[in-house]
Motif scaffolding. Structure first.
Motif, short mmCIF file in Angstrom:
data_model
loop_
_atom_site.label_atom_id
_atom_site.label_comp_id
_atom_site.label_asym_id
_atom_site.label_seq_id
_atom_site.Cartn_x
_atom_site.Cartn_y
_atom_site.Cartn_z
N SER A 110 21.51 -26.45 -7.83
CA SER A 110 20.09 -26.43 -7.51
C SER A 110 19.85 -25.73 -6.17
CB SER A 110 19.53 -27.86 -7.45
OG SER A 110 20.14 -28.61 -6.42
N THR A 111 20.75 -25.95 -5.20
CA THR A 111 20.63 -25.28 -3.91
C THR A 111 20.82 -23.78 -4.05
OG1 THR A 111 21.47 -27.24 -2.76
CG2 THR A 111 21.58 -25.16 -1.57
N ALA A 112 21.84 -23.39 -4.82
CA ALA A 112 22.12 -21.96 -5.01
C ALA A 112 20.96 -21.25 -5.70
CB ALA A 112 23.40 -21.79 -5.82
N VAL A 113 20.41 -21.87 -6.74
CA VAL A 113 19.29 -21.27 -7.47
C VAL A 113 18.07 -21.15 -6.56
CG1 VAL A 113 17.62 -21.66 -9.32
CG2 VAL A 113 20.05 -21.98 -9.76
N GLU A 114 17.77 -22.20 -5.83
CA GLU A 114 16.60 -22.17 -4.96
C GLU A 114 16.75 -21.14 -3.85
OE1 GLU A 114 13.38 -25.46 -3.72
OE2 GLU A 114 15.45 -25.99 -3.28
N ASP A 115 17.95 -21.00 -3.31
CA ASP A 115 18.18 -19.99 -2.27
C ASP A 115 17.91 -18.59 -2.79
OD1 ASP A 115 18.86 -21.94 -0.47
OD2 ASP A 115 21.04 -21.67 -0.66
N VAL A 116 18.36 -18.31 -4.02
CA VAL A 116 18.14 -16.99 -4.62
C VAL A 116 16.66 -16.76 -4.86
CG1 VAL A 116 18.48 -15.63 -6.71
CG2 VAL A 116 20.42 -16.78 -5.67
N LEU A 117 15.97 -17.77 -5.35
CA LEU A 117 14.54 -17.63 -5.63
C LEU A 117 13.74 -17.40 -4.35
CD1 LEU A 117 14.16 -20.47 -8.28
CD2 LEU A 117 14.01 -18.02 -8.72
N GLU A 155 23.22 -15.00 -9.09
CA GLU A 155 22.83 -13.73 -8.49
C GLU A 155 22.16 -12.80 -9.48
OE1 GLU A 155 25.92 -14.93 -8.48
OE2 GLU A 155 26.08 -15.71 -6.42
N LEU A 156 22.33 -13.09 -10.77
CA LEU A 156 21.71 -12.24 -11.80
C LEU A 156 20.25 -12.60 -12.05
CD1 LEU A 156 24.44 -11.78 -14.59
CD2 LEU A 156 23.61 -10.12 -12.93
N ILE A 157 19.79 -13.71 -11.53
CA ILE A 157 18.40 -14.11 -11.77
C ILE A 157 17.41 -13.03 -11.31
CG2 ILE A 157 16.60 -15.77 -11.15
CD1 ILE A 157 18.74 -17.94 -11.15
N PRO A 158 17.54 -12.48 -10.08
CA PRO A 158 16.63 -11.40 -9.68
C PRO A 158 16.76 -10.15 -10.55
CG PRO A 158 17.75 -12.33 -7.77
CD PRO A 158 18.42 -12.89 -8.97
N TYR A 192 27.99 -8.74 -17.09
CA TYR A 192 28.45 -9.43 -15.89
C TYR A 192 29.86 -9.97 -16.13
CZ TYR A 192 27.53 -13.92 -18.22
OH TYR A 192 27.54 -14.99 -19.08
N GLU A 193 30.55 -10.28 -15.04
CA GLU A 193 31.86 -10.91 -15.13
C GLU A 193 31.69 -12.41 -14.96
OE1 GLU A 193 36.30 -10.94 -12.99
OE2 GLU A 193 34.74 -9.53 -12.33
N GLN A 194 32.16 -13.16 -15.92
CA GLN A 194 31.99 -14.62 -15.86
C GLN A 194 33.00 -15.23 -14.90
OE1 GLN A 194 33.37 -17.06 -19.18
NE2 GLN A 194 31.44 -18.16 -19.16
N PRO A 195 32.52 -15.95 -13.88
CA PRO A 195 33.44 -16.60 -12.94
C PRO A 195 34.02 -17.88 -13.52
CG PRO A 195 31.19 -17.06 -12.32
CD PRO A 195 31.11 -16.13 -13.50
N ARG A 196 34.96 -18.47 -12.78
CA ARG A 196 35.53 -19.75 -13.19
C ARG A 196 34.53 -20.88 -12.92
NH1 ARG A 196 40.97 -19.85 -14.23
NH2 ARG A 196 42.16 -18.00 -13.64
N ARG A 197 34.74 -21.97 -13.62
CA ARG A 197 33.94 -23.18 -13.36
C ARG A 197 34.15 -23.62 -11.92
NH1 ARG A 197 32.28 -28.36 -15.16
NH2 ARG A 197 31.73 -27.59 -17.21
N ARG A 198 33.06 -24.02 -11.25
CA ARG A 198 33.15 -24.39 -9.84
C ARG A 198 33.90 -25.71 -9.66
NH1 ARG A 198 30.72 -28.03 -6.82
NH2 ARG A 198 30.58 -27.72 -4.56
N ALA A 199 33.54 -26.72 -10.44
CA ALA A 199 34.14 -28.05 -10.30
C ALA A 199 34.03 -28.78 -11.62
CB ALA A 199 33.45 -28.84 -9.19
#
Length: 326
Positions: A21-28, A103-106, A197-204
């Motif tokens: 949620s923090t990452a999405v909001e920061d991008v927005l 990062e792909l949202i924009p 896009y290149e799919q990253p690994r799961r964060r946690a």
């Protein structure tokens, strides 16, 4: 001001819901500050404290909302219901485990502003297990070759959907929704745009995909968008019947022409019997998958049954719900 609705489906993602949620909001806020937005979690009956964490996020941020399901409705129904429940000018579903790059949202939004009413993220590479990615590639090519619809390879549902497409999803009234197939079927009419896009690994946390979930996804796409399985069963059965008659005729001729010298033994009979029985069971199972799909559609249960909502205008907020429980 246009409104962007970010949908985050989750199930037992207590370690990820806060950071995503923090990452999405920061991008927005950074790249799309001229847009209004909402971040909506749809939880599939998590049992690890995810709901408590989501409630805390909703309490501290009015832009964050939540839909809680009464039970786990699977990896397809819950996101589909979430997409249809939101009223933004566009909806962007994002996985809670960070395997869908925020990062792909924009990028999606910029393509949307160019007139593309569906913008789909397609994996060109992946940092997941190489064997799994290879098997996925084979599956996508197989289903693409069998389907009457031009299926999109390595598309998982991550993308942007304009409100006009969301309106179509609501009208479909499909009790077995498969967003990947729906986008492939109707995407051309909504000026579909593919973004690699290149799919990253799961964060946690641990992935919730296993053999059953992958098999379920494969069977849903096969039984919903192909006829090849049943046609192959019919054709293969006819060919086997011809071969059986041919072998029987050859054996009859050999026996009649060499009555005492020709002895076929039991081995060919046993091998042939088990071979044809295994083929028969395989195709009965395949037919059963089609029947199961039909049965689900005929019963037509709700895609999702909600337990409650948080943060929506028509719903009670957390504090009032807590007071009611007391």
């Amino acid at each position: 001001m246009k409104k962007i609705s970010i949908l985050i489906p989750c199930f037992n993602e207590v370690e990820n819901v806060g950071p995503i949620s923090t990452a999405v909001e920061d991008v927005l806020k950074k790249d799309l500050s001229s847009y209004d937005y909402e971040i909506v979690f749809i939880d599939n009956a998590s049992t690890d404290g995810t709901r408590d964490k989501i409630e805390e996020l909703c309490r501290n941020n009015s832009k964050i909302k939540a839909i809680f399901n009464v039970t786990n409705f699977g990896q397809f129904n819950s996101p589909f219901h979430g997409i249809c429940s939101l009223d933004g000018d566009c909806v962007i579903p994002v996985c809670a485990d960070f395997q869908d790059p925020v990062e792909l949202i924009p990028v999606f939004v910029h393509e949307w502003e160019k007139g593309h009413r569906i913008v789909s993220g397609v994996k060109s590479k992946s940092r997941e297990n190489g064997i799994i990615y290879f098997l996925r590639t084979i599956y996508y090519k197989l289903i693409k070759g069998m389907s009457q619809v031009h299926m999109i390879e390595h598309f998982t549902g991550f993308g942007l959907y304009d409100k006009t497409f969301v309106a179509l999803l609501r009208k479909l009234d499909d009790p077995v929704p498969f967003i990947r197939g729906i986008v492939a079927e109707y995407g051309a009419g909504f000026n579909l745009k593919l973004v690699e896009y290149e799919q990253p690994r799961r964060r946690a946390g641990k992935t919730h995909n296993n053999f059953y979930t992958l098999y379920d996804a494969a069977m849903l796409s096969i039984t919903s968008y192909t006829k090849v399985g049943l046609r192959v069963a019919t054709i293969f059965g006819f060919i086997c019947s011809i071969l059986s008659l041919l072998v029987a005729f050859i054996y009859l001729v050999l026996k009649l022409t060499n009555w005492y010298g020709f002895d076929a033994g039991q081995a060919p009979l046993i091998v042939g019997l088990f071979f044809f029985m295994s083929i028969e069971l395989f195709f009965i199972g395949l037919m059963g998958e089609y029947i199961l799909n039909i049965n689900t559609r005929v019963i037509h249960r709700p895609i999702v049954v909600e337990e409650r909502r948080i943060g929506f205008d028509t719903d009670t907020d957390i504090e009032k719900e807590a007071d009611a429980k007391r």
